[in-house]
Design an enzyme around this catalytic site. Structure first.
Site, mmCIF file in Angstrom:
data_model
loop_
_atom_site.group_PDB
_atom_site.id
_atom_site.type_symbol
_atom_site.label_atom_id
_atom_site.label_comp_id
_atom_site.label_asym_id
_atom_site.label_seq_id
_atom_site.Cartn_x
_atom_site.Cartn_y
_atom_site.Cartn_z
ATOM 1 C CG ASP A 261 -1.810 0.522 0.892
ATOM 2 O OD1 ASP A 261 -2.078 1.749 0.029
ATOM 3 O OD2 ASP A 261 -3.523 0.797 1.531
HETATM 4 C C1 BGC Z 1 -4.508 3.110 0.054
HETATM 5 C C2 BGC Z 1 -5.126 2.701 -1.340
HETATM 6 C C3 BGC Z 1 -4.862 3.453 -2.395
HETATM 7 C C4 BGC Z 1 -3.449 3.737 -2.329
HETATM 8 C C5 BGC Z 1 -3.705 4.619 -3.714
HETATM 9 C C6 BGC Z 1 -3.717 4.074 -0.141
HETATM 10 O O1 BGC Z 1 -3.863 4.773 0.488
HETATM 11 O O2 BGC Z 1 -4.953 2.999 0.958
HETATM 12 O O3 BGC Z 1 -6.911 1.718 -1.209
HETATM 13 O O4 BGC Z 1 -4.461 2.082 -3.906
HETATM 14 O O5 BGC Z 1 -3.349 4.558 -1.135
HETATM 15 O O6 BGC Z 1 -4.343 5.996 -3.514
#
Ligand code: BGC
Length: 721
Positions: A261
């Site tokens: 993530d």
């Molecule tokens: C989220 C993800 C997301 C990523 C990119 C993170 O803060 O937890 O679900 O895909 O950001 O935007």
């Protein structure tokens, strides 16, 4: 030739890469062998560049070999707009996409074929936007109703979750776009998500929190997965060897990429050796990422082997061969009539009729001549907000616009805002929302309600109130909405409450005092059309709740056991298997609305369950036929839910668990015989002593009905050795 020219253009001004030529000339060579041949040509530095972000959503390719960069994008509600390095909008005119209903709305349809269509259409749009990995679907289990991302996720039930996850992934990947299933694993709260540790016992992990991930990998062959921010049993998920190496890669046979993530990587050597393949992040200084220069140094120092690096590069190229390097010539499409229809169909099937005691719905337009539409949510749009889950739509039909287009010639419609849905989550020491009711707005709403035949009040959450990054504090209605509902209901006895939200709220007062309640969601760009069609009866509501609404927060398992949000950054999942309705049923606690709940404009009379055989062996499928009749005046779609219960089990078991369901259209007066099948292996529990699945012999009861709280017919079978 045309394909060649297209690919030339896509690779850019550089020479047509060796990799592409190889792909063409060695077409029949197995992919793994082609990849190995490419890996041999890469320098260590080039390999390392492929393993970490070089932009917000991308990682580097290798120009000299024609290996394209990897391009990802969010997210569950549609292909996200492009952003600049500071996360603000790139202000392009080419990055719009269809806004699809949120995850819990899709789950409320209980219709896996809609999940496939959603995936297919998102995949087609991702192709058009050249985003070859789409960071969706998101399906962590709804452990607490307060989790800020409940609206993005599907359900509290692992079986419903799995069926939707599998079809979404299959749909996305049918377009040679990789799904990135997320967040692996147990990202069940946003509060302290970057640091919190989840202590989950093994059986609970296997039976509740992992099944949808496992199904998405083993049944749908998901090509990428996102590790969660949090820790599991003391180890960050991005460096959790048990989750990533042992379960995902070895046991489930995952061949794709484990992507961190954004900013969720915490080490170089541990993450590299324990299963992470690609490090993504939220901010620049990309060369300093754990998987950039520090990884290069670690390889040189012998702490991470070349074999490990090659394996990661292999995974990345393997995904490219299925996506950006695949032979799929489709240029993709954005917001086609088909995509709009999918968005509409999901919205129309997701809306849940909670109460209709006065038969006010569907609206009788021969009697109703004026409607007071009230509430901020009647005119609010929902496509933006929630960090990664925003979509730049070409249009979004609000509830008010939908009602006007469906009713305007026949009915006079007034509008009053009623309250301001302003929410600022990040404020410290000042209220996040207006601390006083706006009496001018309230009075205007009451005046309108008094002079109309009927009032429809639109309240609920919004995309700031329910969001990634924070949990809700409690289940109470925000923005002084209860006072608004009370005042409007006092002013007009014909008041319909429409609640827009993605997670359970405390509707107990509304349930007690109001006769007509409809639940809608952050329901995509066709939101207003679908809702208006349900209200006027063009669509018979068929949505069913994908999670339990507790009567009070303290009835909900994690809260009843004081096991949320944890202490000292650790949360013990004390409720174990008893998540959602498993807890309410087992403990005999009456919820406000049970799992699977939802009314219709018609009635279904369940008549019988017929089970093909009395005794089943391991490896067989239990075959049941449920007979039910539509006894009302409207055609409708009923979701037949089949739960299984095991009395006198050797191990602890929930009172019952969902094992099959089917949504069918039944015309008025028609009787349907609905066949459902449960593989005997699905009755297994996870045995921690042997680390295996065990089907206990003995008697099981099959319980079928329209919701977990409304079981109509039951039958027994015996599992024999
Ligand atoms: C989220 C993800 C997301 C990523 C990119 C993170 O803060 O937890 O679900 O895909 O950001 O935007």
């Amino acid at each position: 030739m045309t394909t060649r020219i297209l690919i030339y253009a896509w690779v850019g001004a550089f020479t047509l890469g060796t990799l592409y030529v190889n792909a063409q000339t060695k077409k029949h060579q197995p992919v793994d062998a082609k990849i190995d041949a490419v890996i041999k040509k890469l320098t260590l530095e080039e390999k390392i560049k492929m393993l970490h972000a070089n932009s917000k959503f991308g990682s580097a390719g290798v120009e000299r070999l024609g290996i394209p960069g990897l391009m990802t994008d969010d997210g569950p509600l549609g292909v996200r707009e492009d952003v600049k390095e500071n996360w603000s909008s790139a202000n392009l005119t080419t990055d719009s996409a269809t806004f699809f209903p949120n995850g819990s709305a899709l789950a409320a349809t209980w219709n896996p074929s809609l999940a496939y269509r959603y995936g297919h259409d998102i995949g087609e749009e991702a192709r058009a936007r050249k985003k070859y990995i789409i960071l969706a679907p998101a399906f962590n289990i709804c452990r607490t109703p307060l989790c800020g991302r409940t609206y993005e996720y599907f359900s509290e039930d692992p079986f419903l979750n799995s069926r939707l996850a599998v079809q979404s992934v299959k749909g996305i990947q049918s377009q040679n776009i990789a799904a990135c299933i997320k967040h692996f694993a147990v990202n069940n709260q946003e509060f302290e998500r970057g640091r919190v540790n989840a202590e989950v016992d093994e059986r609970t992990l296997q039976e509740i929190y992992l099944p949808a991930f496992k199904a998405a990998v083993t049944e749908a062959n998901a090509w990428t997965i996102m590790s969660a921010y949090n820790k599991l049993r003391g180890v960050y998920c991005a460096e959790n060897a048990y989750l990533l190496n042992d379960l995902l890669k070895k046991q489930w046979g995952f061949k794709g990429i484990v992507i961190s993530d954004w900013g969720g990587t915490h080490s170089t050597v541990a993450a590299a050796n324990d299963g992470l393949d690609l490090e993504m992040g939220s901010f620049g200084a990309y060369d300093n990422y754990f998987f950039a220069n520090p990884l290069l140094d670690s390889v040189k120092a012998g702490k991470v082997s070349l074999k490990t690096i090659d394996e990661k590069v292999h995974r990345i190229l393997w995904v490219m061969y299925h996506t950006s390097m695949s032979e799929n010539p489709s240029p993709g499409k954005i917001n086609t009539p088909q995509h709009v229809t999918t968005a509409y169909d999901i919205a129309a099937e997701s809306i849940v009729l909670l109460k209709n005691d006065k038969q006010l719905l569907p609206l009788n337009t021969s009697h109703i001549k004026s409607i007071a539409v009230i509430g901020d949510n009647a005119t609010r749009t929902f496509h933006l907000g929630g960090f990664g889950a925003g979509v730049k739509v070409r249009y979004e039909v609000t509830a008010l616009a939908g009602l006007k287009s469906r009713l305007n010639n026949k009915v006079k419609i007034t509008y009053a805002q009623g309250y301001k849905g302003v929410y600022k989550p990040m404020r410290k020491n000042v209220p996040n929302e207006p601390d006083k009711q706006d009496t001018t707005l309230l009075n205007e709403a009451v005046t309108n309600a008094k002079s109309a035949d009927l009032a429809i009040v639109f309240i609920g959450g919004n995309r700031e109130y329910e969001s990634e990054g924070h949990d809700r504090k409690d289940l109470s209605l925000p923005f002084h909405e209860q006072e608004l509902v009370d005042a409007v209901t006092a002013a007009n006895a014909n008041t319909i409450v429409v609640f827009v939200g993605g997670a359970p709220y405390d509707l107990s007062k509304i349930k007690k005092n109001n006769h007509t309640i409809v639940w809608s969601w952050y329901n995509g760009q066709e939101n207003g059309n679908a809702l208006a069609d349900v209200l006027v009866g063009k669509v018979n509501p068929s949505g069913r709740m994908p999670f339990t609404f507790p009567a009070e927060l303290k009835d909900s398992p994690a809260h009843a056991l004081n096991a949320y949000p944890g202490e000292n950054l650790s949360v013990e999942y004390k409720e174990g298997l008893m998540v959602g309705y498993r807890w309410f049923d087992t403990k005999k606690i009456e919820p406000l609305y049970c799992f699977g709940y939802g009314l219709s404009y018609t009635n279904y009379q369940y008549q019988s369950i017929t089970i093909a055989k009395k005794a089943y062996k391991a490896g067989e499928n239990i075959a049941a036929v449920i007979k039910l009749k539509n006894t009302g005046k409207f055609a409708g779609k009923e979701t037949i839910q089949l739960y299984v219960s095991k009395a006198n089990s050797m191990v602890e078991r929930p009172a019952k668990e969902l094992k099959a369901f089917k949504k069918v259209m039944i015309r008025p007066g028609e009787t349907a015989n609905v066949a459902l099948s449960v593989p005997v292996k699905d009755l297994a529990y996870f045995d921690t002593k042997t680390s295996g699945w065990v089907v206990e012999p003995g008697k099981y009861t099959l319980l079928a009905g329209g919701s977990s709280g409304d079981i109509k017919v039951t039958g027994n079978i015996t599992v024999v050795n």
